[in-house]
Enzyme design. Structure first.
Site, PDB file in Angstrom:
ATOM      1  N   ARG A   1      -7.902   2.835  39.086  1.00  0.00           N
ATOM      2  CA  ARG A   1      -8.534   3.957  39.779  1.00  0.00           C
ATOM      3  C   ARG A   1      -7.833   5.247  39.343  1.00  0.00           C
ATOM      4  O   ARG A   1      -6.741   5.557  39.791  1.00  0.00           O
ATOM      5  CB  ARG A   1      -8.377   3.764  41.292  1.00  0.00           C
TER       6      ARG A   1
ATOM      7  N   HIS B   1      -8.334   8.005  46.065  1.00  0.00           N
ATOM      8  CA  HIS B   1      -9.080   6.949  46.757  1.00  0.00           C
ATOM      9  C   HIS B   1     -10.406   7.536  47.249  1.00  0.00           C
ATOM     10  O   HIS B   1     -11.467   6.994  46.977  1.00  0.00           O
ATOM     11  CB  HIS B   1      -8.273   6.382  47.920  1.00  0.00           C
TER      12      HIS B   1
ATOM     13  N   TYR C   1       1.976   8.626  46.890  1.00  0.00           N
ATOM     14  CA  TYR C   1       2.345   7.220  46.734  1.00  0.00           C
ATOM     15  C   TYR C   1       2.346   6.711  45.300  1.00  0.00           C
ATOM     16  O   TYR C   1       2.695   5.569  45.057  1.00  0.00           O
ATOM     17  CB  TYR C   1       1.457   6.317  47.607  1.00  0.00           C
TER      18      TYR C   1
HETATM   19  C1  LIG Z   1     -12.404  -4.065  57.154  1.00  0.00           C
HETATM   20  C2  LIG Z   1     -11.930  -2.738  56.711  1.00  0.00           C
HETATM   21  N1  LIG Z   1     -10.628  -2.425  56.849  1.00  0.00           N
HETATM   22  C3  LIG Z   1     -10.169  -1.205  56.453  1.00  0.00           C
HETATM   23  C4  LIG Z   1     -11.027  -0.297  55.915  1.00  0.00           C
HETATM   24  C5  LIG Z   1     -10.528   1.063  55.460  1.00  0.00           C
HETATM   25  N2  LIG Z   1     -10.615   1.102  54.003  1.00  0.00           N
HETATM   26  C6  LIG Z   1     -11.592   1.752  53.372  1.00  0.00           C
HETATM   27  S1  LIG Z   1     -11.507   1.569  51.726  1.00  0.00           S
HETATM   28  C7  LIG Z   1     -10.115   0.636  51.828  1.00  0.00           C
HETATM   29  C8  LIG Z   1      -9.432   0.125  50.613  1.00  0.00           C
HETATM   30  C9  LIG Z   1     -10.163  -0.983  50.000  1.00  0.00           C
HETATM   31  O1  LIG Z   1      -9.494  -1.348  48.838  1.00  0.00           O
HETATM   32  P1  LIG Z   1     -10.199  -2.194  47.716  1.00  0.00           P
HETATM   33  O2  LIG Z   1     -10.951  -3.320  48.332  1.00  0.00           O
HETATM   34  O3  LIG Z   1      -9.167  -2.542  46.704  1.00  0.00           O
HETATM   35  O4  LIG Z   1     -11.267  -1.195  47.096  1.00  0.00           O
HETATM   36  P2  LIG Z   1     -11.048   0.216  46.373  1.00  0.00           P
HETATM   37  O5  LIG Z   1     -11.181   1.269  47.426  1.00  0.00           O
HETATM   38  O6  LIG Z   1      -9.717   0.228  45.714  1.00  0.00           O
HETATM   39  O7  LIG Z   1     -12.169   0.311  45.388  1.00  0.00           O
HETATM   40  C10 LIG Z   1      -9.741   0.476  53.150  1.00  0.00           C
HETATM   41  C11 LIG Z   1      -8.550  -0.260  53.590  1.00  0.00           C
HETATM   42  C12 LIG Z   1     -12.392  -0.660  55.813  1.00  0.00           C
HETATM   43  N3  LIG Z   1     -13.298   0.176  55.306  1.00  0.00           N
HETATM   44  N4  LIG Z   1     -12.805  -1.876  56.206  1.00  0.00           N
END
Ligand SMILES: Cc1ncc(C[n+]2csc(CCOP(=O)(O)OP(=O)(O)O)c2C)c(N)n1
Lengths: 420, 395
Positions: free
Chosen positions: B287, B291, B300
């Site tokens: 990425r 975020h 971080y």
């Molecule tokens: C069940 C849940 N927990 C927490 C969140 C908050 N949240 C939004 S995006 C994210 C990170 C997700 O990481 P990843 O699956 O690696 O996807 P990326 O954003 O890196 O593409 C989190 C923790 C959420 N949307 N849903």
């Protein structure tokens, strides 16, 4: 006329500090042109313009705290009617020009229409305030429960805290015709600026975490002065001023390439060091916003003149409040030089390391001082230095080796120009 | 000043203490068991054979990847200038979702994530619809209800992701299982992030997939981060792919910045789905951006961690490969960028000019027939709005 309303760029931000404008009134700009740098709780951001047109009004001064939802700037659209005010949220136009930082900004238009407002208000339980506002209240000793918030849905904003503070410190002097009795006068409060608060935190962190050890030493400065004098005409011919800081920076960079742990940053989590290949030298500068440390990059590969140009340009942008967050990033070592400001004869200091760096060097102004040369006491130019380093990562022997090298380079600075 | 001269002691310390700088894992793909077709110069050096893709299809994918990058560049600015509410960047992730989508037929179902606009474009969704979604206008089939970039469209067999990350994995299994039972030849693909693998649903879905063998390809887009959580604190497993072993699900790791490799492994997995069941593919990528627009990655991660990925940019690599095949050149590249930017500007103009969905629409779409409760709420809201407008009119 298009009104650029300060957006909530960070999902829940209620206000932002204006760092600087990057456009002027009367300037013609394109859509997406960067107009200002603002600083929020979360991040420093460069704001692009939503419209093309001519800038007709910059509604705030650098240093002002601007509420999300207030008019930030006005742009005359190309070909748009002048009378019509067009903005994402229709709102009453403030008549007076916006005031300084603590002055209250025009209220943003309500997002929810009147009949529904009460429902929203009752659904809010407890105090609503941003973490930074809560922190400020705690610092000022103000109980948030006693305040009525002026923000949306009763949200407590920084300005509410500031208003409450000024009430408790209302000057008593106005009722006196004679000079005020200082023994009973209230102390004046000084609210920390964003920069000051960050600085305070970083300084305290450094002093409390790093094992500061300081070595003081002095070096004859004849060589430094001679080099400066010899190169000055050539520099001038290039339109440059070769300051002592530039020569010192070059010497220090040369020493740093040989003493890896001094050109390093600390990884507190693993208790390890990151040893950097390039010397990115931070220069501590006093500014209106407090101490700032812009970084000169890759000093080890630059010529003296390139460095002089680099420094002049950085100082100039600093003076115009145009330094960006990238200018402060990635420093590997810091030089603090009281030179120009120093009138007293400072003998030594105990500079605080700019963590996560591992060391910092303070140097005095070059002064004629008593010194012993060839067993003879004489007067001659000297530069005094104080090196602080983090004893957790750097041993005394390393410190001495570095000091030896620095002293040697300051004595014969041509070595820095010859070094590979 | 390349070689630091130093006293003997210092030279030694430098060597001993020098931490290994960050290295892009794609650089040692073979050693890391990462399947790859092209290297950073677009040369065919990987373990996988060059896939057989018709030139026009290949170019369409590349052009879409560039469009997707250009959308990210512009979307970020739109958010910063307050024109859209929110942005989820996808810079650097173009190869995974475009390569994977290309491997699927239009009737197959794709359950997309929030960093995958190329899925929509490759399926033929008009660009202006994407921007209508970002701006929350009438042209958005979701009627402005969802965060910008949370897209999907049932008309194109694209299931929108839910924001509960990972929660939709079991549903994908259910859809695929239903197709299998019905004897329908449709295939399914679901995309999610590395962080989503820590959700219980990931394990439920994989277990189900191992036992019942639905025709699903699980694509775990390992972009190094789940907001601020790096792989080292997300999992103790060496790879995300190997989690499939526990459930008897075929799995592999692919170079997620190599669109050709992604296409190859996804195509193979898709084609064997109805016979062999599911595959879990970990696509290793990075990425490059924040975020979301609410993030500040400086808090971080180090810039150096990001920088090592720059030479492995999926667009650059595919472009170099196309240039080697004489399918592409500088002139076409420049023209493409100009065209993408112009199309985006036009789409923005059209989308921004659209109306916002009316408040009444917010009660639609949950039930086929509106319940009495919703009807009552809707009537209440509309009466309030009418009253407000009346008062406004009096002023
Ligand atoms: C069940 C849940 N927990 C927490 C969140 C908050 N949240 C939004 S995006 C994210 C990170 C997700 O990481 P990843 O699956 O690696 O996807 P990326 O954003 O890196 O593409 C989190 C923790 C959420 N949307 N849903």
């Amino acid at each position: 006329m298009y009104e650029f309303i300060l957006p909530d760029i960070g999902e829940g931000i209620s206000e932002a500090l204006l760092i600087n404008w990057t456009v002027k009134t009367g300037e013609r700009i394109d859509e997406d042109h960067l107009v200002a740098t603002i600083s929020t709780d979360k991040v420093d951001v460069e704001l692009p313009s939503p419209r093309a047109g001519t800038v007709t009004e910059l509604c705030w001064q650098p240093g002002d705290t601007v509420l999300v939802g207030s008019v930030f700037m006005r742009i005359e659209d190309d070909g748009a009617a002048t009378s019509e005010v067009e903005s994402p949220a229709a709102r009453a136009e403030p008549t007076a020009a916006p005031k300084a930082a603590t002055a209250h900004a025009p209220d943003p238009a309500p997002v929810v229409a009147a009949p529904v407002v009460t429902a929203v208000a009752t659904s809010v339980s407890g105090v609503v305030a941003a973490p930074s506002t809560r922190k400020l209240a705690a610092e000022k000793g103000i109980d948030l429960g006693t305040l009525t918030g002026s923000g949306e849905g009763g949200r407590i904003l920084r300005r509410d805290i500031e208003a409450a503070t000024s009430k408790t410190t209302a000057p008593a002097a106005t009722t006196h015709t004679t000079s005020p009795d200082l023994s009973t006068a209230e102390p004046q409060r000084e609210a920390p600026s964003g920069v000051r608060a960050t600085m305070a935190e970083r300084m305290a962190h450094s002093v409390h975490t790093l094992a500061h050890t300081t070595m003081n030493f002095e070096v004859p400065a004849d060589g430094l002065l001679a080099l400066q004098e010899r190169l000055a005409p050539a520099a001038e011919a290039d339109g440059l001023k070769l300051s002592m800081t530039v020569i010192l920076a070059k010497c220090i960079a040369t020493a740093l390439t040989r003493h890896a742990r001094f050109n390093a940053t600390i990884d507190e989590e693993t208790c390890g060091l990151l040893l950097h290949p390039g010397v990115h030298l931070g220069l501590a500068l006093a500014s209106e916003r407090g101490l700032t440390v812009p970084v000169l990059r890759d000093v080890q590969t630059k010529t003296l003149f390139a460095l002089a140009r680099n420094l002049a340009e950085t100082v100039e942008r600093g003076r115009n409040n145009q330094l960006q967050s990238a200018d402060f990033r990635d420093g590997t070592f810091t030089l603090t030089n009281t030179g120009g400001m120093e009138q007293a004869s400072i003998l030594s200091g105990r500079p605080v390391i700019n963590a996560p760096q591992t060391a910092i060097l303070w140097v005095s102004r070059i002064k004629t001082r008593p010194r012993v040369v060839n067993e003879q006491l004489e007067a001659g130019p000297m530069i005094n230095c104080s090196l602080s380093f983090d004893h957790r990562f750097i041993d005394g022997a390393d410190g001495i080796a570095f000091v030896n090298d620095i002293a040697n380079l300051f004595e014969i600075p041509e070595q820095a120009l010859a070094a590979e | 000043m390349k070689s630091p001269k130093s006293s003997a002691t210092d030279a030694k310390t430098t060597k001993r203490d020098q931490p290994p700088g960050p290295v892009c894992p794609l650089q040692n793909a073979a050693a890391n068991n990462i399947r790859q077709v092209i290297d950073d110069q677009g040369k065919l050096t990987g373990d996988l054979p060059e896939p057989d893709i018709a030139p026009e299809k290949l170019l369409h994918m590349y052009e879409t990847m560039v469009m997707v990058r250009a959308i990210d560049d512009r979307g970020w600015i739109l958010q910063r200038s307050g024109r859209i509410e929110f942005w989820i960047p996808h810079c650097g992730l173009e190869a995974v979702h475009n390569g994977a989508t290309l491997a699927y037929e239009d009737d197959d179902w794709i359950v997309m994530g929030y960093r995958h606009p190329g899925v929509m474009l490759l399926r033929g969704v008009p660009l202006v619809q994407l921007f209508a979604q970002f701006f929350g206008r009438d042209g958005d089939p979701f009627k402005g209800r969802r965060l910008p970039t949370l897209m999907g469209d049932r008309r194109y067999n694209i299931v929108p992701t839910t924001t509960q990350v990972g929660s939709y994995l079991p549903h994908t299994c259910g859809m695929a299982m239903a197709a299998k039972i019905k004897g329908d030849a449709t295939n399914f693909m679901v995309m999610f992030g590395d962080g989503s693998s820590s959700r219980g649903e990931f394990h439920s879905a994989l277990n189900f997939a191992g036992v019942h063998k639905p025709p699903v390809v699980f694509i775990c887009e390992n972009n190094g981060w789940a907001i601020s959580t790096p792989q080292s604190t997300q999992t103790a497993s060496a790879t995300y792919a190997e989690k499939g072993d526990a459930y008897g699900v075929r799995n592999l790791v692919v170079d997620g910045n190599d669109a050709l490799a992604v296409y190859s492994v996804v195509k193979e997995a898709r084609d064997m789905g109805h016979d062999e069941g599911a595959t879990l593919i970990e696509a290793v990528t990075y990425r490059m951006g924040y975020h979301t627009s609410s993030d500040n990655p400086d808090l971080y991660r180090e810039q150096a961690d990001v920088d090592v990925w720059v030479p492995w940019d999926p667009l650059t690599r595919l472009r170099k490969y196309l240039e080697r095949r004489k399918l592409w050149n500088k002139k076409k590249e420049d023209a493409l960028w100009t065209r993408c930017k112009a199309e985006i500007s036009a789409a923005i103009k059209a989308a921004e000019a659209m109306d916002f969905p009316t408040p009444a629409t917010m009660f639609d779409d949950t039930y086929e027939e509106q319940t009495w409760l919703l009807q009552e709420q809707k009537a209440h809201l509309l009466a309030d709005i009418a009253e407000l407008e009346r008062r406004e009119g009096q002023k």
